[in-house]
Design a protein around this motif. Structure first.
Motif, short mmCIF file in Angstrom:
data_model
loop_
_atom_site.label_atom_id
_atom_site.label_comp_id
_atom_site.label_asym_id
_atom_site.label_seq_id
_atom_site.Cartn_x
_atom_site.Cartn_y
_atom_site.Cartn_z
N ASN A 52 2.75 -2.39 9.92
CA ASN A 52 3.65 -2.13 8.81
C ASN A 52 4.94 -2.91 9.01
O ASN A 52 5.60 -2.77 10.03
CB ASN A 52 3.96 -0.64 8.70
CG ASN A 52 2.78 0.16 8.20
OD1 ASN A 52 1.80 -0.40 7.73
ND2 ASN A 52 2.87 1.47 8.29
N LEU A 53 5.28 -3.74 8.02
CA LEU A 53 6.45 -4.59 8.13
C LEU A 53 7.70 -3.95 7.54
O LEU A 53 8.76 -3.94 8.14
CB LEU A 53 6.20 -5.93 7.44
CG LEU A 53 5.03 -6.77 7.98
CD1 LEU A 53 4.86 -8.02 7.12
CD2 LEU A 53 5.27 -7.16 9.43
N HIS A 54 7.56 -3.43 6.32
CA HIS A 54 8.72 -2.91 5.61
C HIS A 54 8.31 -1.74 4.72
O HIS A 54 7.22 -1.74 4.16
CB HIS A 54 9.37 -3.98 4.72
CG HIS A 54 9.81 -5.20 5.45
ND1 HIS A 54 10.93 -5.24 6.25
CD2 HIS A 54 9.28 -6.46 5.49
CE1 HIS A 54 11.08 -6.45 6.75
NE2 HIS A 54 10.09 -7.21 6.31
N THR A 55 9.19 -0.80 4.55
CA THR A 55 9.08 0.19 3.50
C THR A 55 9.83 -0.35 2.28
O THR A 55 10.96 -0.80 2.39
CB THR A 55 9.69 1.54 3.92
OG1 THR A 55 8.99 2.02 5.07
CG2 THR A 55 9.58 2.56 2.81
N ILE A 56 9.18 -0.32 1.12
CA ILE A 56 9.71 -0.95 -0.09
C ILE A 56 10.21 0.12 -1.05
O ILE A 56 9.51 1.10 -1.34
CB ILE A 56 8.64 -1.81 -0.77
CG1 ILE A 56 8.13 -2.90 0.17
CG2 ILE A 56 9.18 -2.42 -2.06
CD1 ILE A 56 9.18 -3.86 0.66
N VAL A 78 0.84 -1.20 0.00
CA VAL A 78 0.00 0.00 0.00
C VAL A 78 0.88 1.25 0.00
O VAL A 78 2.04 1.21 0.43
CB VAL A 78 -0.93 0.04 1.23
CG1 VAL A 78 -1.89 -1.14 1.23
CG2 VAL A 78 -0.13 0.06 2.52
N ARG A 79 0.30 2.33 -0.49
CA ARG A 79 0.98 3.63 -0.42
C ARG A 79 0.52 4.36 0.82
O ARG A 79 -0.68 4.50 1.07
CB ARG A 79 0.70 4.46 -1.66
CG ARG A 79 1.51 5.75 -1.69
CD ARG A 79 1.62 6.34 -3.08
NE ARG A 79 2.59 7.43 -3.10
CZ ARG A 79 3.88 7.27 -3.26
NH1 ARG A 79 4.36 6.05 -3.41
NH2 ARG A 79 4.71 8.29 -3.26
N GLU A 80 1.47 4.80 1.61
CA GLU A 80 1.17 5.50 2.85
C GLU A 80 1.98 6.79 2.88
O GLU A 80 3.20 6.76 3.01
CB GLU A 80 1.50 4.62 4.06
CG GLU A 80 1.04 5.18 5.38
CD GLU A 80 1.29 4.19 6.51
OE1 GLU A 80 2.37 4.27 7.12
OE2 GLU A 80 0.40 3.35 6.76
N ASN A 81 1.30 7.92 2.73
CA ASN A 81 1.95 9.21 2.61
C ASN A 81 2.88 9.18 1.39
O ASN A 81 2.44 8.94 0.28
CB ASN A 81 2.70 9.58 3.89
CG ASN A 81 1.75 9.68 5.08
OD1 ASN A 81 0.63 10.19 4.94
ND2 ASN A 81 2.17 9.20 6.23
N ASP A 82 4.18 9.34 1.57
CA ASP A 82 5.11 9.33 0.44
C ASP A 82 5.90 8.03 0.34
O ASP A 82 6.88 7.96 -0.39
CB ASP A 82 6.08 10.51 0.56
CG ASP A 82 5.40 11.85 0.35
OD1 ASP A 82 4.42 11.89 -0.42
OD2 ASP A 82 5.84 12.84 0.96
N ALA A 83 5.47 7.03 1.08
CA ALA A 83 6.21 5.75 1.09
C ALA A 83 5.31 4.61 0.62
O ALA A 83 4.08 4.70 0.67
CB ALA A 83 6.73 5.46 2.50
N VAL A 84 5.96 3.55 0.12
CA VAL A 84 5.25 2.32 -0.22
C VAL A 84 5.58 1.29 0.85
O VAL A 84 6.75 1.01 1.13
CB VAL A 84 5.67 1.81 -1.61
CG1 VAL A 84 4.96 0.49 -1.93
CG2 VAL A 84 5.35 2.84 -2.67
N VAL A 85 4.53 0.75 1.47
CA VAL A 85 4.69 -0.06 2.66
C VAL A 85 4.11 -1.46 2.45
O VAL A 85 3.03 -1.61 1.86
CB VAL A 85 4.00 0.61 3.87
CG1 VAL A 85 4.08 -0.28 5.10
CG2 VAL A 85 4.64 1.97 4.16
N LEU A 86 4.85 -2.46 2.91
CA LEU A 86 4.31 -3.81 2.98
C LEU A 86 3.74 -4.00 4.37
O LEU A 86 4.43 -3.83 5.38
CB LEU A 86 5.42 -4.84 2.73
CG LEU A 86 4.97 -6.29 2.56
CD1 LEU A 86 4.24 -6.47 1.24
CD2 LEU A 86 6.16 -7.24 2.64
N ARG A 87 2.45 -4.33 4.44
CA ARG A 87 1.81 -4.43 5.75
C ARG A 87 1.05 -5.74 5.89
O ARG A 87 0.74 -6.41 4.91
CB ARG A 87 0.85 -3.26 5.98
CG ARG A 87 -0.33 -3.21 5.05
CD ARG A 87 -1.41 -2.21 5.49
NE ARG A 87 -0.88 -0.91 5.88
CZ ARG A 87 -1.61 0.19 5.90
NH1 ARG A 87 -2.88 0.16 5.50
NH2 ARG A 87 -1.09 1.34 6.29
#
Length: 370
Positions: A99-103, A81-90
């Motif tokens: 949230n597990l990792h920023t990709i 998913v996109r969260e603010n300006d980051a792409v996050v694996l959740r």
């Protein structure tokens, strides 16, 4: 301060009939990728489309003997998913979103529909995450053997004779479809229009075998392409996108020749199961002029569909010295023994270096160099 390593999501499995091939490809990449340079997050997609975190990230998957490799269960369900300006694996743990990792980028080692046809690429574009390989349009064109031929013909390439059978045409008048195809010169190759790894392909020597071959292809894709056999050598060439504004690069060409009479063409078994069925030579035994020609043609084909990252371009080289383009594959087989990495290894780019280069190319997308 130490510089943070880019975190790369390795995505594999998928919903197509090439699920197992994707798993084998991922095993090769996960073993070879430079962990000193990249943080790696393996994620598998089940045949039903569920995403799961993969804990054992370097399995000894093969396509020979026993059960084919498969992402069969979900242990840690995840979503990108996109969260603010980051792409996050959740994931959802104990009814709480975690949230597990920023990709930083995705390496989609997916073959066939929903992975190689622009579908997953559109998802990445919507989420603003860089990814390895071609964009939406190029992936869709590269997946559809019909539209691919139209693009190549318009770009001035020689293309062999063919007929297309859509689902509606087959349902309305199958006899007329058979009549059109029988007008081509045998042998014919009957293929699903949007599938890969030679799945669902049949070689047909007489008109009597056409209907059954079309039904086999239709089991993979309701749209079928029937190609007239071409007399010529099968020559392939790997293409690698250029850094920044630099031109794309072509590998030395490779040639496939069948060595096992049980296989009448380079089918799935010959590619992935029976290692003695075909011989691959690289560089192909061609004149320097012919090698230069096919390398230039491969880059032209890559550029014609607006390819990015990587592609393998397949040609026929006729006894008259003519190059006839067969197809382009925007996510070619990528196991260490696959044709694409082998050709680049012979050209001077080893498998780990090739993986690194493709990831670096994807990360350039952050700078707008597309």
């Amino acid at each position: 301060m130490t510089e943070t390593k880019p975190r790369i999501l390795i995505l594999f499995g998928g919903q197509s009939s090439e699920h197992s091939v994707s798993c084998v490809t991922a095993a090769g990449v996960l073993k070879a990728i430079d962990r000193q340079r990249f943080d790696v997050v393996p994620v598998g997609i089940t045949r039903s489309g569920d995403w799961t975190l993969i804990e054992a990230d370097a399995q000894d998957w093969t396509l020979t003997g026993g059960k084919l490799p498969e992402i069969s269960s979900v242990t840690t369900p995840v979503q990108l998913v996109r969260e603010n300006d980051a792409v996050v694996l959740r994931t959802l743990a104990d009814s709480k979103i975690e949230n597990l990792h920023t990709i930083d980028a995705v390496f989609p080692l997916l073959h066939g529909p929903f992975g190689e046809d622009g579908t997953i690429q559109g998802f990445f574009e919507l989420n603003g995450v860089p990814y390895v390989g071609s964009g939406i349009a190029a992936s869709a064109i590269g997946m559809d053997k019909h539209f691919m031929k139209i693009i190549f013909e318009s770009a001035g390439f020689a293309v062999g004779p063919y007929e297309v059978i859509t689902a509606k045409q087959w349902a309305q008048n199958s006899e007329e479809c058979l009549h059109r195809c029988a007008a081509l010169q045998f042998p014919l190759f009957v293929k699903p229009a949007r599938a890969g790894s030679s799945v669902g392909i049949s070689k047909v020597d007489t008109a009597e075998g056409l209907r059954a071959a079309i039904e086999i292809a239709r089991a993979e894709d309701p749209k079928v392409i029937v190609e007239q056999g071409i007399t010529g050598r099968e020559i392939e060439c790997g293409v690698l996108g250029g850094r920044g504004t630099q031109p794309s690069r072509a590998s030395y060409p490779g040639e496939i020749s069948m060595t096992d009479s049980e296989h009448s063409f380079y089918d799935f078994e010959a590619k992935y199961v029976d290692g003695a069925a075909a011989h691959v030579s690289c560089p192909a035994e061609l004149s320097e002029t012919a090698i230069d020609e096919v390398r230039a043609l491969a880059v032209r084909a890559f550029d014609a569909i607006d390819g990015e990252g990587l592609s393998r371009v397949d040609f026929f080289y006729t006894p008259q010295g003519q190059w006839i383009i067969n197809e382009i594959n925007t996510m070619p087989g990528f196991t260490p023994s696959s044709m694409y990495p082998q050709m680049w290894a012979k050209t001077g780019v080893a498998y780990p270096e090739l993986i690194q280069e493709l990831i670096e190319l994807s990360l350039e997308r952050k700078t707008g160099l597309r």
